[in-house]
Design an enzyme around this catalytic site. Structure first.
Site, short mmCIF file in Angstrom:
data_model
loop_
_atom_site.label_atom_id
_atom_site.label_comp_id
_atom_site.label_asym_id
_atom_site.label_seq_id
_atom_site.Cartn_x
_atom_site.Cartn_y
_atom_site.Cartn_z
CE LYS A 209 -7.26 2.04 5.64
NZ LYS A 209 -7.20 1.31 6.83
CE LYS B 38 1.89 3.68 0.40
NZ LYS B 38 2.18 2.96 1.65
CE LYS C 45 -7.78 -1.89 -2.48
NZ LYS C 45 -6.39 -2.13 -2.17
#
Ligand code: TRP
Length: 339
Positions: A206, A121, A203
């Site tokens: 979103k 992140k 995967k």
């Protein structure tokens, strides 16, 4: 009086949280949330929309508030029953922030620097590496330990965070005496790892830049059919589950999840069919499967007063449990009692 915060309770306690960062994907649904409903009969479940976690990334306050309410409505639409379970919004229960601090003081800087999600992140948002992002796993530990949860349904990506929560709990118990239950992960049905429709080695997410990669559980039928129609497959033409056929394997997994059919049943159902026909069938099955979620969501969003009643009640019930555990931990570390 029996103390329900203690492990001698009759049913095991489950806690899980989901961030209000937009409509859940088909991957979230089939891989996780779909399993949360059935757990309600067997366990005492506590489910939270973890808005405090979502605040670690810059958000527009108006959209954020809307998304939090929508995510709450979505949880109910997915079969989480606010009468059977405790369903609440994290920031409504102050216990999380309270225990977070106590646990932060029992967590080492070095432990947090090893968290792979933080590293990812921080790379993704180099302009906003706030300390909340860094200490996020401590808050997650607090979410779990503040209810003395036994089981935590999570995806594989959260394993490292759960492991940290366990380490913090063990260390705290060793230092101050038995306080926290050591939680275990709960990993739902195998094979429910849903991949991107555009790159089936990744995967379904979103945050994918390609809008066709991901199906949202509120997508309308046309959108769902279109996304499946464009799904990446392979140059073979047979519908069978096999190595190297990631796209078809993913479609078969999805079809199996929504119809309950196993792979060999699916192979015979579609033997001799082309990929186009199969993709259409998967799209139709997914759309039918999600129809009740879509209509329940619409109904709930039209009844904001009911939603508010549910999340207010949920927060109060959550607090009644968590406050006892915060009090216990506060005493253990030596805070002065005032009650
Ligand atoms: N970190 C989790 C995620 O991003 C969400 C979460 C926060 C959570 N607190 C939790 C999950 C406690 C399980 C238990 O998916």
């Amino acid at each position: 009086m029996t103390d329900i915060s203690q492990p001698e309770r009759a049913k095991k306690r489950v806690f899980s949280g989901i961030q209000p960062t937009g409509v859940f994907t088909l991957g979230n649904y089939l891989g996780a949330i779909r399993n949360w409903g059935p757990l309600q009969d067997e366990y005492d479940c506590i489910y939270s929309i973890v808005d405090m976690h979502a605040l670690t990334v810059k958000r527009d306050p108006v959209k954020f508030r809307q998304q939090t309410i929508e995510s709450y409505a979505l949880l109910l639409s997915c079969g989480i029953d606010p009468k059977k379970s405790i369903v609440f919004i994290q920031s409504h229960n102050p216990s999380h922030a309270q225990l977070n601090w106590i646990l932060a003081c029992a967590t080492q800087f070095g432990e947090l620097t090893r968290m792979t999600q933080f590293k990812d992140k921080a790379k993704k948002h180099p302009d906003d590496i706030n300390t909340g992002l860094f200490t996020y796993p401590v808050l997650m530990a607090a979410d779990i330990l503040v209810y003395n949860a036994d089981l935590v349904p999570i995806g594989k990506d959260q394993k490292q965070h759960l492991e940290l929560a366990r380490n913090i709990a063990v260390r705290f118990n060793q230092r101050f005496g038995d306080t926290f239950v050591i939680p275990d992960g709960y990993f739902g049905a195998a094979g429910a790892s849903i991949k991107s429709l555009q790159d089936p080695t990744k995967k379904m997410s979103k945050s994918d830049d390609n809008p066709n990669a991901c199906v949202y559980i509120l997508d309308d039928k046309d959108t769902i059919l279109r996304k499946f129609k464009r799904a990446v497959t392979d140059s073979d033409s047979e519908i069978r589950f096999a190595e190297g056929k990631d796209g078809i394997n993913n479609l078969m997994t999805i079809y199996s999840c929504v119809t309950g059919k196993d792979f060999s049943a699916i192979e015979s159902e579609f033997s001799g069919c082309g990929y186009g026909e199969f993709k259409l069938a998967v799209g139709e099955a997914v759309s039918d499967y999600l129809e009740p979620v879509r209509s329940e969501f619409k109904r709930l969003m039209g009844d904001k007063a009911y939603l508010k009643e549910c999340y207010t009640d949920g927060a109060q019930r959550a607090f009644r449990i968590s406050n006892k555990i915060v009090t216990k931990a506060s005493r253990k570390v030596g805070f002065v009692d005032y009650r």
